[in-house]
Design an enzyme around this catalytic site. Structure first.
Site, PDB file in Angstrom:
ATOM      1  N   LYS A 118      78.881  34.288 -10.877  1.00 34.79           N
ATOM      2  CA  LYS A 118      78.326  34.851  -9.636  1.00 34.79           C
ATOM      3  C   LYS A 118      77.418  33.898  -8.873  1.00 34.79           C
ATOM      4  O   LYS A 118      77.392  33.932  -7.641  1.00 34.79           O
ATOM      5  CB  LYS A 118      77.578  36.149  -9.944  1.00 34.79           C
ATOM      6  CG  LYS A 118      78.513  37.257 -10.402  1.00 34.79           C
ATOM      7  CD  LYS A 118      77.781  38.547 -10.643  1.00 34.79           C
ATOM      8  CE  LYS A 118      78.732  39.582 -11.217  1.00 34.79           C
ATOM      9  NZ  LYS A 118      78.116  40.895 -11.360  1.00 34.79           N
ATOM     10  N   GLY A 128      67.801  36.866 -15.745  1.00 33.86           N
ATOM     11  CA  GLY A 128      68.964  35.998 -15.544  1.00 33.86           C
ATOM     12  C   GLY A 128      69.617  36.402 -14.228  1.00 33.86           C
ATOM     13  O   GLY A 128      68.963  36.997 -13.355  1.00 33.86           O
ATOM     14  N   GLY A 129      70.919  36.121 -14.089  1.00 34.99           N
ATOM     15  CA  GLY A 129      71.605  36.448 -12.836  1.00 34.99           C
ATOM     16  C   GLY A 129      71.476  37.927 -12.481  1.00 34.99           C
ATOM     17  O   GLY A 129      71.036  38.286 -11.380  1.00 34.99           O
ATOM     18  N   THR A 156      62.370  34.553 -21.746  1.00 36.03           N
ATOM     19  CA  THR A 156      61.819  33.305 -21.222  1.00 36.03           C
ATOM     20  C   THR A 156      60.881  33.675 -20.071  1.00 36.03           C
ATOM     21  O   THR A 156      61.332  34.004 -18.962  1.00 36.03           O
ATOM     22  CB  THR A 156      62.956  32.377 -20.727  1.00 36.03           C
ATOM     23  OG1 THR A 156      63.933  32.280 -21.759  1.00 36.03           O
ATOM     24  CG2 THR A 156      62.442  31.002 -20.360  1.00 36.03           C
TER      25      THR A 156
HETATM   26  P1  ATR Z   1      73.632  37.559 -16.489  1.00 35.18           P
HETATM   27  O1  ATR Z   1      74.276  36.865 -15.321  1.00 35.18           O
HETATM   28  O2  ATR Z   1      74.520  38.585 -17.147  1.00 35.18           O
HETATM   29  O3  ATR Z   1      72.279  38.099 -16.153  1.00 35.18           O
HETATM   30  P2  ATR Z   1      72.321  35.368 -17.777  1.00 35.18           P
HETATM   31  O4  ATR Z   1      71.934  34.802 -16.463  1.00 35.18           O
HETATM   32  O5  ATR Z   1      72.772  34.448 -18.851  1.00 35.18           O
HETATM   33  O6  ATR Z   1      73.468  36.433 -17.637  1.00 35.18           O
HETATM   34  O7  ATR Z   1      71.049  36.224 -18.311  1.00 35.18           O
HETATM   35  C1  ATR Z   1      71.021  36.849 -19.557  1.00 35.18           C
HETATM   36  C2  ATR Z   1      69.723  37.634 -19.671  1.00 35.18           C
HETATM   37  O8  ATR Z   1      69.673  38.269 -20.946  1.00 35.18           O
HETATM   38  C3  ATR Z   1      68.475  36.773 -19.576  1.00 35.18           C
HETATM   39  O9  ATR Z   1      67.433  37.535 -19.039  1.00 35.18           O
HETATM   40  C4  ATR Z   1      68.245  36.444 -21.039  1.00 35.18           C
HETATM   41  O10 ATR Z   1      66.931  36.050 -21.359  1.00 35.18           O
HETATM   42  P3  ATR Z   1      66.510  34.493 -21.207  1.00 35.18           P
HETATM   43  O11 ATR Z   1      66.301  34.268 -19.757  1.00 35.18           O
HETATM   44  O12 ATR Z   1      65.296  34.374 -22.022  1.00 35.18           O
HETATM   45  O13 ATR Z   1      67.673  33.710 -21.744  1.00 35.18           O
HETATM   46  C5  ATR Z   1      68.548  37.777 -21.670  1.00 35.18           C
HETATM   47  N1  ATR Z   1      68.878  37.628 -23.091  1.00 35.18           N
HETATM   48  C6  ATR Z   1      70.033  37.153 -23.586  1.00 35.18           C
HETATM   49  N2  ATR Z   1      69.980  37.160 -24.934  1.00 35.18           N
HETATM   50  C7  ATR Z   1      68.759  37.628 -25.288  1.00 35.18           C
HETATM   51  C8  ATR Z   1      68.102  37.898 -26.520  1.00 35.18           C
HETATM   52  N3  ATR Z   1      68.695  37.662 -27.697  1.00 35.18           N
HETATM   53  N4  ATR Z   1      66.846  38.417 -26.481  1.00 35.18           N
HETATM   54  C9  ATR Z   1      66.242  38.664 -25.316  1.00 35.18           C
HETATM   55  N5  ATR Z   1      66.812  38.437 -24.108  1.00 35.18           N
HETATM   56  C10 ATR Z   1      68.042  37.934 -24.094  1.00 35.18           C
END
Ligand code: ATR
Length: 320
Positions: free
Chosen positions: A88, A170-171, A194
């Site tokens: 996206k 994230g996105g 994060t």
């Molecule tokens: P999307 O486009 O689906 O939002 P993304 O940009 O990769 O995908 O974002 C994933 C989100 O899930 C992020 O907020 C990520 O946290 P980080 O920014 O810290 O990576 C969160 N996320 C993914 N795995 C996680 C985990 N095991 N624990 C907590 N947050 C997680």
């Protein structure tokens, strides 16, 4: 349902909706992975009711191939595309024109192909029997409005003046937080694993929507809504997207999960058990898909038919 008969070979007669011929046009979703997508079932149901000789397909496109895949679809006379994870944001750099809303929310989930007519004007691809000499890809975002619409419809919640906790930056989490901010909640709490990413989104919201009090800590006291905008819940065994020592469902009136699937996510199961009103991401999928079909066809999409097809595919509870 549009059941005009058409003939295949000499004697077999099948419903129009099953009949692919040389003039059939295509839409598709590009994702990586994409096999889980419920969009083909939902969109093909809508397309059939509109009586269009179109089909909606799904393609697994690796991130490095996105630009070429979009270009190829345009050149092959595709009507349009949807983009899902992880395309996206990258798609912003792969299209010729970015719509204002897509620019504002920083992501594209819908592309409409357009060709130039004899008078030099750009028109949607379905106006042309074969791909026009010049084709352009126009990027839109139908996700952002779909979030608000789904929350309003599934949870009967108007966001103005509310306190909302958004999990994830994230996105998906970023678009949700920005679009919710535009609805004028009194307070937004942005929490992400994060922290720096949550702080970046919070800074953007403070600049664009100064009336919304925005922080990156867990809320004290009650919130009207908690949203899961992380990817947690997509896989079986994923943990909850928040720290239970810092927040509990007992603080929330409603819980919305942007994830959808055949099973209730642990987030919605626990939320429901704590007497929150719950809804998953299927309502959002429905409304973003219906808006995309309208952009492609110029026709009003049959929302209830699309909803039924979607729910038939994913079944279960917590849905649109
Ligand atoms: P999307 O486009 O689906 O939002 P993304 O940009 O990769 O995908 O974002 C994933 C989100 O899930 C992020 O907020 C990520 O946290 P980080 O920014 O810290 O990576 C969160 N996320 C993914 N795995 C996680 C985990 N095991 N624990 C907590 N947050 C997680």
């Amino acid at each position: 349902m549009f059941w005009r008969k058409c003939r295949i070979k000499s004697r077999v007669s099948v419903p129009f909706s099953n009949c692919i011929d040389a003039s059939t046009r295509y839409c598709a979703v590009f994702g990586h992975p994409v096999r889980h997508s419920a969009s083909p079932v939902m969109q093909n149901a809508g397309i059939a009711v509109l009586g269009l000789n179109w089909r909606y397909l799904a393609f697994d496109v690796a991130p490095g191939d996105l630009r070429q895949a979009i270009l190829g679809a345009g050149r092959m006379g595709f009507i349009g595309l949807n983009l899902t994870v992880p395309h996206k944001v990258a798609a912003l750099e792969c299209v010729d024109v970015v719509d204002d809303a897509a620019q504002l929310w920083g992501a594209i989930n819908t592309i409409r192909f357009e060709g130039r007519n004899g008078g030099g004007e750009w028109q949607p691809a379905h106006f042309f029997d074969s791909p026009s000499q010049e084709v352009r890809a126009c990027g839109y975002n139908t996700d952002a409005d779909a979030i608000v619409r789904a929350i309003r419809e599934s949870l009967a919640l108007e966001l103005k003046g509310t306190r909302v906790l958004v999990l994830g930056a994230g996105g998906a989490g970023r678009v949700a937080a920005l679009r919710l901010a535009a609805e004028g909640p009194s307070e937004l709490f942005l929490v992400n694993r994060t922290v720096s990413k949550a702080e970046t989104v919070a800074a953007e919201i403070r600049e664009r929507f100064p009336g919304v009090k925005t922080g990156t800590a867990y809320p004290e006291g009650k919130v009207d809504l908690v949203i899961n905008g992380t990817s947690l819940g997509l896989k079986t065994g994923d943990p909850l997207p928040f720290e239970e020592v810092k927040f509990s469902f007992g603080q929330a009136t409603s819980a919305f999960d942007m994830v959808y699937g055949t099973k209730m996510t642990p987030f919605l199961e626990k939320g429901g058990a704590a007497r929150c009103k719950v809804a998953d991401g299927s309502g959002m999928l429905l409304h973003q898909g219906a808006a995309a079909l309208k952009l492609w066809s110029g026709k009003t999409p049959p929302l209830e038919v699309m909803r039924k097809a979607l729910l038939g595919k994913i079944g279960g509870k917590g849905h649109a």
